[in-house]
Design an enzyme around this catalytic site. Structure first.
Site, PDB file in Angstrom:
ATOM      1  N   GLU A  33       0.835  -1.207   0.000  1.00 39.27           N
ATOM      2  CA  GLU A  33       0.000   0.000   0.000  1.00 39.27           C
ATOM      3  C   GLU A  33       0.867   1.253   0.000  1.00 39.27           C
ATOM      4  OE1 GLU A  33      -3.277   0.114  -1.087  1.00 39.27           O
ATOM      5  OE2 GLU A  33      -3.465  -1.435   0.428  1.00 39.27           O
ATOM      6  N   THR A  35       2.834   2.053  -2.194  1.00 38.32           N
ATOM      7  CA  THR A  35       4.120   1.755  -2.843  1.00 38.32           C
ATOM      8  C   THR A  35       4.029   2.063  -4.334  1.00 38.32           C
ATOM      9  OG1 THR A  35       3.332  -0.511  -3.044  1.00 38.32           O
ATOM     10  CG2 THR A  35       4.859  -0.078  -1.259  1.00 38.32           C
ATOM     11  N   ASP A  36       2.811   2.192  -4.858  1.00 40.02           N
ATOM     12  CA  ASP A  36       2.674   2.221  -6.324  1.00 40.02           C
ATOM     13  C   ASP A  36       3.180   3.506  -6.944  1.00 40.02           C
ATOM     14  OD1 ASP A  36       0.440   3.659  -5.339  1.00 40.02           O
ATOM     15  OD2 ASP A  36      -0.828   3.074  -7.033  1.00 40.02           O
ATOM     16  N   GLY A 124     -17.297   5.122  -2.263  1.00 36.69           N
ATOM     17  CA  GLY A 124     -16.385   5.740  -1.303  1.00 36.69           C
ATOM     18  C   GLY A 124     -15.697   4.724  -0.416  1.00 36.69           C
ATOM     19  N   GLY A 126     -13.133   2.759  -1.251  1.00 35.72           N
ATOM     20  CA  GLY A 126     -11.727   2.503  -1.540  1.00 35.72           C
ATOM     21  C   GLY A 126     -11.516   1.198  -2.293  1.00 35.72           C
ATOM     22  N   LEU A 127     -12.596   0.637  -2.865  1.00 35.02           N
ATOM     23  CA  LEU A 127     -12.428  -0.553  -3.719  1.00 35.02           C
ATOM     24  C   LEU A 127     -12.395  -0.134  -5.187  1.00 35.02           C
ATOM     25  CD1 LEU A 127     -14.792  -3.132  -1.962  1.00 35.02           C
ATOM     26  CD2 LEU A 127     -12.357  -2.755  -1.617  1.00 35.02           C
ATOM     27  N   SER A 129     -14.132   2.310  -7.167  1.00 34.98           N
ATOM     28  CA  SER A 129     -15.275   2.484  -8.060  1.00 34.98           C
ATOM     29  C   SER A 129     -14.911   3.427  -9.206  1.00 34.98           C
ATOM     30  CB  SER A 129     -16.500   2.980  -7.293  1.00 34.98           C
ATOM     31  OG  SER A 129     -16.163   4.023  -6.420  1.00 34.98           O
ATOM     32  N   GLU A 162      -7.343  10.195 -14.952  1.00 37.57           N
ATOM     33  CA  GLU A 162      -7.539  10.569 -13.540  1.00 37.57           C
ATOM     34  C   GLU A 162      -6.516  11.619 -13.108  1.00 37.57           C
ATOM     35  OE1 GLU A 162      -8.854   8.678  -9.314  1.00 37.57           O
ATOM     36  OE2 GLU A 162      -9.135   7.594 -11.173  1.00 37.57           O
ATOM     37  N   ASP A 174      -4.664   0.730  -9.363  1.00 45.05           N
ATOM     38  CA  ASP A 174      -6.103   0.446  -9.422  1.00 45.05           C
ATOM     39  C   ASP A 174      -6.542   0.073 -10.832  1.00 45.05           C
ATOM     40  OD1 ASP A 174      -5.939   1.158  -6.844  1.00 45.05           O
ATOM     41  OD2 ASP A 174      -7.116   3.001  -6.992  1.00 45.05           O
TER      42      ASP A 174
END
Length: 387
Positions: A33, A35-36, A124, A126-127, A129, A162, A174
């Site tokens: 997390e 790290t991307d 909202g 955090g998966l 959307s 984005e 993502d």
């Protein structure tokens, strides 16, 4: 679901005989997390929940959008001549951003469309959307207009839109996890060069359970950009003494040796998380390959502690969900997932413990936080497709 959304499309836009139905998944990151954007590794997987879309070409330049998740907004109208972000456009800034990005990459969308969406990803949470909507839109454009793009291109276009259109400084994870999803596999991705491998997730007698804190957060207004800046500054300070391109180039020993080059304690903690989390992710994948799910769970727990103490992105809601999860027998590992400050946790829970886990963690959370969390037992699914 297909029949439901086609019926709704007919209600909203009239005749659906030449409309097509599509799906793009949501994603959860199992470990790795923040790290991307630091040149490290991530380990996400696509889910069987996601965003469904019905799309139909128009003969003019008009764009008409409708979401079953925001029915109160009704039809939001726009045009291909007006691909600029605006507050009034609300959620449609995501599909419009992708159409804009296709144009920027030399693939101008030739005509307007009617697009109806229905997502079963908690909003909202955090998966992802938003990334799901972006990849879905890209896949629809590719399918409808025959644009020559791979699924990996769709991930990059989604991220570009984005970053540049919606001004959210997100990494690639993502969109990549969603575009490249593969059933029963997670994706071990090196974000520095986009090399990746699929790793089978074999959780004998256990499942992935997602707990949604129901604390709403937006990436743009969270401290996400602040954390990125702290890491970028720390990297620049380290580069005065060590020859690295990203924080992901360091292992723990090399970091500890060079850490004094970072001028502030806070930035040192942020960089430490990025370095240690990257190494943890590599070890977690090794553990999984060796069928050592217990070790994988232990590394998930360590990941959460680092996100809580060094990166400081958890908050009372996520900490409560994770700390209560750790108390329940049959929980192999639990951590926050996503950007933090609300959103979700991901846990690996033995089958026989799932009901007890949901009951105990749910009750403790409601008592402490004052409102309920939602729980989802999820499966790992494929990437985007026409249905």
């Amino acid at each position: 679901m297909k029949e439901t959304i086609l019926k709704k499309f007919e209600e909203v836009f009239g005749d659906n005989s030449d409309a097509k139905v599509y799906f793009a998944p949501g994603r959860v990151n199992l470990i790795g997390e923040h790290t991307d954007y630091n040149g490290g590794h991530v380990f996400p997987c696509a889910l069987t929940i996601g965003t469904y879309g019905v799309a139909r070409k128009r003969t003019d330049n008009r764009l008409r959008f409708y979401s079953m998740n925001f029915e109160q907004l009704g039809i939001i109208e726009s045009s291909l001549d007006d691909l600029v972000p605006s507050k009034e456009a609300d959620w449609t800034n995501y599909p419009k951003g992708v159409m804009w990005a296709f144009g920027e990459k030399g693939m101008k969308v030739p005509c307007g469309m009617d697009l109806l969406l229905n997502g079963n990803i908690p909003n909202g949470s955090g998966l992802s959307s938003s990334a799901s909507v972006e990849v879905l839109t890209g896949f629809i454009l590719k399918d409808m207009f025959g644009f020559d793009v791979t699924n990996q291109d769709l991930a990059l276009i989604g991220q570009y839109s984005e970053n540049q259109y919606n001004k959210v400084n997100c990494g690639i994870m993502d969109q990549f996890a969603i575009a490249m999803g593969k059933k029963d596999n997670a994706i071990f991705l090196d974000t520095a060069d986009l090399s990746y491998e699929y790793a089978p997730i074999v959780l004998k007698g256990a499942k992935i359970v997602i707990a949604c804190s129901n604390k709403k957060r937006g990436l743009g207004d969270s401290k996400y950009n602040e954390r990125r800046e702290e890491c970028e500054t720390a990297l620049a300070e380290l580069q005065q003494t060590v020859d690295i391109k990203t924080l992901g180039d360091l292992d723990e020993a090399a970091f500890e040796q060079a850490a004094s080059a970072i001028q502030s304690d806070v930035r040192r903690k942020r960089a430490k998380h990025a370095v240690y989390e990257n190494q943890r992710t590599m070890r977690a994948v090794e553990a999984l390959k060796a069928n050592n799910v217990a070790r994988f769970g232990q590394l998930m727990n360590e990941s959460h502690i680092s996100l809580r103490d060094d990166y400081e992105v958890t908050g009372i809601e996520l900490d409560t969900l994770v700390e209560e999860a750790w108390k329940v027998e049959g929980v192999i590992g639990s951590r926050m997932t996503g950007a933090g400050f609300g959103g979700c946790t991901v846990s690996i829970v033995k089958d026989e413990a799932i009901d007890n886990f949901i009951e105990k963690v749910g009750a403790a959370y409601k008592e402490k936080i004052g409102y309920a969390a939602d729980f989802y037992v999820v499966e790992i699914g494929d990437g985007p497709r026409a249905l």
